[in-house]
Design a protein around this motif. Structure first.
Motif, PDB file in Angstrom:
ATOM      1  N   TYR A   2      10.731  -3.246 -96.722  1.00 41.93           N
ATOM      2  CA  TYR A   2      12.104  -2.725 -96.734  1.00 41.93           C
ATOM      3  C   TYR A   2      12.275  -1.710 -95.616  1.00 41.93           C
ATOM      4  CZ  TYR A   2      12.771  -4.816-101.339  1.00 41.93           C
ATOM      5  OH  TYR A   2      12.891  -5.706-102.374  1.00 41.93           O
ATOM      6  N   CYS A   3      13.465  -1.680 -95.029  1.00 37.54           N
ATOM      7  CA  CYS A   3      13.785  -0.591 -94.101  1.00 37.54           C
ATOM      8  C   CYS A   3      15.302  -0.420 -94.063  1.00 37.54           C
ATOM      9  CB  CYS A   3      13.200  -0.846 -92.715  1.00 37.54           C
ATOM     10  SG  CYS A   3      14.194  -1.896 -91.678  1.00 37.54           S
ATOM     11  N   GLN A   9      24.597  -2.809 -82.321  1.00 40.84           N
ATOM     12  CA  GLN A   9      23.434  -1.959 -82.064  1.00 40.84           C
ATOM     13  C   GLN A   9      22.949  -1.387 -83.392  1.00 40.84           C
ATOM     14  OE1 GLN A   9      25.235   0.608 -78.998  1.00 40.84           O
ATOM     15  NE2 GLN A   9      23.562  -0.026 -77.677  1.00 40.84           N
ATOM     16  N   VAL A  10      21.625  -1.442 -83.593  1.00 36.66           N
ATOM     17  CA  VAL A  10      21.053  -1.057 -84.876  1.00 36.66           C
ATOM     18  C   VAL A  10      20.042   0.071 -84.702  1.00 36.66           C
ATOM     19  CG1 VAL A  10      19.636  -1.873 -86.804  1.00 36.66           C
ATOM     20  CG2 VAL A  10      21.370  -3.360 -85.848  1.00 36.66           C
ATOM     21  N   VAL A  11      20.143   1.098 -85.570  1.00 36.84           N
ATOM     22  CA  VAL A  11      19.121   2.142 -85.652  1.00 36.84           C
ATOM     23  C   VAL A  11      18.281   1.809 -86.884  1.00 36.84           C
ATOM     24  CG1 VAL A  11      18.713   4.584 -86.114  1.00 36.84           C
ATOM     25  CG2 VAL A  11      20.527   3.913 -84.535  1.00 36.84           C
ATOM     26  N   GLN A  12      16.980   1.611 -86.688  1.00 38.46           N
ATOM     27  CA  GLN A  12      16.122   1.145 -87.772  1.00 38.46           C
ATOM     28  C   GLN A  12      15.115   2.217 -88.181  1.00 38.46           C
ATOM     29  OE1 GLN A  12      13.603  -2.152 -86.571  1.00 38.46           O
ATOM     30  NE2 GLN A  12      12.089  -1.431 -88.032  1.00 38.46           N
ATOM     31  N   THR A  13      14.926   2.401 -89.495  1.00 40.74           N
ATOM     32  CA  THR A  13      13.939   3.384 -89.972  1.00 40.74           C
ATOM     33  C   THR A  13      12.589   2.699 -90.203  1.00 40.74           C
ATOM     34  OG1 THR A  13      14.476   3.049 -92.301  1.00 40.74           O
ATOM     35  CG2 THR A  13      15.761   4.705 -91.111  1.00 40.74           C
ATOM     36  N   MET A  44      14.661   9.877 -85.905  1.00 41.93           N
ATOM     37  CA  MET A  44      14.169   8.603 -85.386  1.00 41.93           C
ATOM     38  C   MET A  44      12.720   8.726 -84.924  1.00 41.93           C
ATOM     39  SD  MET A  44      16.583   7.039 -86.347  1.00 41.93           S
ATOM     40  CE  MET A  44      15.529   5.607 -86.248  1.00 41.93           C
ATOM     41  N   ALA A  45      12.353   9.872 -84.362  1.00 38.65           N
ATOM     42  CA  ALA A  45      10.972  10.080 -83.893  1.00 38.65           C
ATOM     43  C   ALA A  45      10.005  10.045 -85.076  1.00 38.65           C
ATOM     44  CB  ALA A  45      10.855  11.416 -83.169  1.00 38.65           C
ATOM     45  N   VAL A  46      10.420  10.650 -86.201  1.00 35.19           N
ATOM     46  CA  VAL A  46       9.554  10.684 -87.383  1.00 35.19           C
ATOM     47  C   VAL A  46       9.532   9.331 -88.088  1.00 35.19           C
ATOM     48  CG1 VAL A  46       9.280  11.720 -89.668  1.00 35.19           C
ATOM     49  CG2 VAL A  46       9.864  13.153 -87.719  1.00 35.19           C
ATOM     50  N   LEU A  47      10.694   8.671 -88.132  1.00 32.77           N
ATOM     51  CA  LEU A  47      10.798   7.418 -88.879  1.00 32.77           C
ATOM     52  C   LEU A  47      10.396   6.191 -88.082  1.00 32.77           C
ATOM     53  CD1 LEU A  47      14.219   8.087 -90.637  1.00 32.77           C
ATOM     54  CD2 LEU A  47      11.989   8.109 -91.714  1.00 32.77           C
ATOM     55  N   GLU A  48       9.953   6.378 -86.841  1.00 30.41           N
ATOM     56  CA  GLU A  48       9.561   5.239 -86.007  1.00 30.41           C
ATOM     57  C   GLU A  48       8.507   4.403 -86.706  1.00 30.41           C
ATOM     58  OE1 GLU A  48       8.142   6.465 -82.220  1.00 30.41           O
ATOM     59  OE2 GLU A  48      10.149   6.580 -81.376  1.00 30.41           O
ATOM     60  N   PRO A  49       8.669   3.071 -86.725  1.00 35.31           N
ATOM     61  CA  PRO A  49       7.633   2.231 -87.320  1.00 35.31           C
ATOM     62  C   PRO A  49       6.303   2.492 -86.606  1.00 35.31           C
ATOM     63  CG  PRO A  49       9.594   0.949 -86.817  1.00 35.31           C
ATOM     64  CD  PRO A  49       9.806   2.306 -86.227  1.00 35.31           C
ATOM     65  N   GLY A  50       5.241   2.584 -87.394  1.00 31.54           N
ATOM     66  CA  GLY A  50       3.924   2.809 -86.786  1.00 31.54           C
ATOM     67  C   GLY A  50       3.503   4.255 -86.835  1.00 31.54           C
ATOM     68  N   GLU A  51       4.454   5.167 -87.218  1.00 26.08           N
ATOM     69  CA  GLU A  51       4.044   6.587 -87.283  1.00 26.08           C
ATOM     70  C   GLU A  51       3.187   6.828 -88.511  1.00 26.08           C
ATOM     71  OE1 GLU A  51       3.801   9.472 -85.797  1.00 26.08           O
ATOM     72  OE2 GLU A  51       4.474   8.363 -84.089  1.00 26.08           O
TER      73      GLU A  51
END
Length: 604
Positions: free
Chosen positions: A303-304, A369-373, A597-604
């Motif tokens: 989910y995101c 345009q999509v902002v993804q968590t 967005m920096a914190v929620l970036e996938p892979g963090e």
């Protein structure tokens, strides 16, 4: 144009092509279409059955494609119904659907790479479905091909007779006549009674702007005819057939589809939600006594959140998701709000690749345009009264005083790697809280390892780490085995003493401190300084486990104070201190969207 019924004169073969990703399924489908004369040399293009631009660009199949082609062998006429399937683990449900509609399968293995994780998974799925398997060793014309070693591997791992494998090169056409002979001689024909009550299995569907939903069916008994009234047994809805046809591979109309055949029907169905994959279609006037064995619906495991980007409105994003869902019913979405990012949608996907594909299709096809968590997994929460509730984000976790246990999804991972990397992979799996199951040797140089792993530990960068550790030779396949109770906690991120919902997450207690420190450090580098001190904290309940402080901007209030007693300076500094204290109580911390967005970036 209407094609007369040919199945009375022909022998029917229903089969699918299954393999690991990039082993040559779509290229083999191209050769079959070309050699049977279904398409001319002028019409031919690579990956002919892959309709989406994304499929062509990435060189992968995302949706299964069904096509009917004629073939003549040994003086007899045959009708082949072929289904090309995807190879990636995320789209395993597409393979499962295809297996329901077939009696046989071509199991393709790359002569240079041998048996891979998805090869094993697909072979077992075909065996469970009772299909006859024809093993095919592809790419034998490459300099690094080892067809003998691969045939031995297939015998050892899958129990398939090494001598029965057909050796081909789908690209150059080597061995294609021998494969055609094997399809005709070794694959069984369909069983079914054309005079029995109609039973047809719905194995796929797609949306057409002009005709509504096009339903792909495999008829097991009876016959589908134009104008017939149909009952969908699962939904208990009645529709009238307005169109019947087959893909050859261009869509052509037919007057009926008999037992053992594959085709499509159109019946003024408005949305994909009205059709259930695995449903049984029967005649509304003379219905069958019972439905065919169904198909387990796909389960969302990742989910995101999707939020509108800079040049996109919320309504545009909603319309884009609704349009995309018409052609991909395997993802879900529902409205979501966040203090930081505004209004958006909580979306569910089959896996990470599926999530990537949906995002790319939204941006390309729907021009939004999509902002993804960051992606998360679903959890089962056992409440004090014994009821079980499903949640897909930390914000959905009830008050801990009411929670008896939290369960996370576990997977059984099959990892195929070179024998020299066994230590690296064991270490990687142990770091991810994996439980070792077994190791088997495929050959002297390759092994298959089985681990039980939490899905939450796999969805971020496990696959990248696996590829790095094995120099690209490792492959992964997994199956969900259920939800297991673990020591999971909700970690809150507090900015200036206020919890931020969008950043809270569910983590294993042993990983909470390191994850908390990483998030706090990242947040500190992204949030600007204020006129007062801003504490950043990671907390489990009331216990703070990590802290960083953004120091205040400081104005030199004593600059104008020259000469005189030191008490004058002290008075000004005390006044400044009081002002900052008051400001901290009433002041708002501005958190820029970039920080989230920096914190929620996938892979963090």
């Amino acid at each position: 144009m209407v094609v007369k019924r040919l199945s009375d004169l022909m022998k029917i073969r229903n089969f699918c092509i299954i393999a690991h990703i990039d082993h040559g399924k779509s290229t083999l489908a191209d050769r079959i279409l070309e050699r049977t004369g279904a398409i001319t040399e002028r019409e031919m293009q690579a990956q002919f059955l892959d309709d989406l631009d994304l499929e062509r660009e990435r060189g992968i199949t995302i949706k299964a494609s069904a096509v009917t082609v004629p073939h003549e062998f040994g003086g007899e006429k045959y009708m082949w119904n072929l289904i090309d399937t995807p190879g990636h683990v995320d789209f395993h449900y597409e393979v499962a659907k295809a297996l329901q509609a077939c009696e046989g399968a071509l199991l393709v293995v790359d002569a240079t790479q041998g048996v891979q994780a998805q090869t094993v998974a697909n072979a077992y799925a075909a065996i469970e479905a009772g299909l006859e398997i024809v093993p095919v060793i592809n790419k034998i014309d490459l300099p690094s091909a080892q067809p003998d070693a691969v045939a031995e591997e297939m015998e050892q791992v899958l129990g398939i007779d090494a001598l029965s494998a057909v050796r081909i090169s789908a690209k150059s056409g080597i061995g294609i006549p021998e494969l055609f002979q094997a399809i005709c001689e070794r694959l069984p024909g369909p069983r079914g009674d054309v005079n029995a009550p109609l039973q047809a299995l719905v194995f796929d569907s797609k949306y057409d702007d002009y005709r509504g939903v096009i339903v792909y069916v495999r008829v097991f008994n009876g016959r589908l005819t134009m104008g017939q009234k149909l009952r969908f047994m699962g939904q208990q809805r009645i529709y009238q057939v307005t169109g019947l046809g087959k893909f050859t591979p261009r869509a052509v109309a037919v007057d009926s589809i008999g037992a053992g055949e594959v085709g499509f029907l159109v019946a003024n169905i408005k949305t994909l939600g009205d059709v259930t994959i695995g449903d049984t279609v029967t005649d509304a006037m003379a219905p069958a006594a019972e439905p065919l064995p169904g198909y387990r619906p796909p389960k969302q495991m990742v989910y995101c959140d999707f939020y509108p980007g800079p040049d996109t409105e919320y309504t545009q994003l909603r319309e884009a998701l609704e349009k995309l869902r018409l052609n991909d019913s395997s993802f879900t979405f529902e409205p979501e709000t966040s203090d930081a990012l505004g209004f958006g949608f909580r979306c569910g996907f089959l896996g990470l690749l599926h999530m990537e594909i949906v995002q790319e299709r939204l941006e390309r096809e729907q021009k939004v345009q999509v902002v993804q968590t960051a992606p998360t997994v679903p959890y089962e929460v056992v409440l004090a009264d014994g009821t079980v509730k499903m949640i897909d984000s930390a914000s959905g976790l009830p008050d801990l005083s009411k929670v008896k246990a939290v369960r996370e999804p576990m997977i059984r991972a099959s990892i195929i790697v070179p024998a020299e990397n066994i230590g690296d992979i064991s270490k990687l799996c142990q770091e991810r809280r994996g439980v070792y199951r077994k190791t088997e040797y495929l050959s002297a140089s390759r092994i298959i390892m089985e681990y039980d792993l939490p899905l939450a530990e796999v969805i971020f960068d496990f696959f990248d780490k696996l590829k790095t550790a094995t120099r690209g030779y490792g492959t992964l396949d997994y199956d969900l085995i259920g939800f297991h109770e673990e020591d999971l906690v909700k970690m809150d991120i507090l900015v200036n003493g206020q919890p931020i919902d969008a950043l809270s997450l569910i983590v294993h207690r042993s990983k909470a401190e390191s994850r908390g420190r990483a998030i706090i450090r990242k947040l500190k580098s992204e949030i600007g300084r204020h006129l007062f001190e801003v504490p950043l904290q990671a907390a489990i309940g009331s216990r703070v486990i990590a802290r960083e402080t953004i120091s205040a901007m400081r104005k030199n209030v004593t600059a104008k104070c020259y000469g005189g007693d030191v008490s004058r300076k002290r008075k000004l500094l005390e006044k400044q201190k009081e002002g900052k204290k008051r400001m901290k109580q009433v002041g708002q911390v501005e958190i820029p969207q970039e920080a989230f967005m920096a914190v929620l970036e996938p892979g963090e």
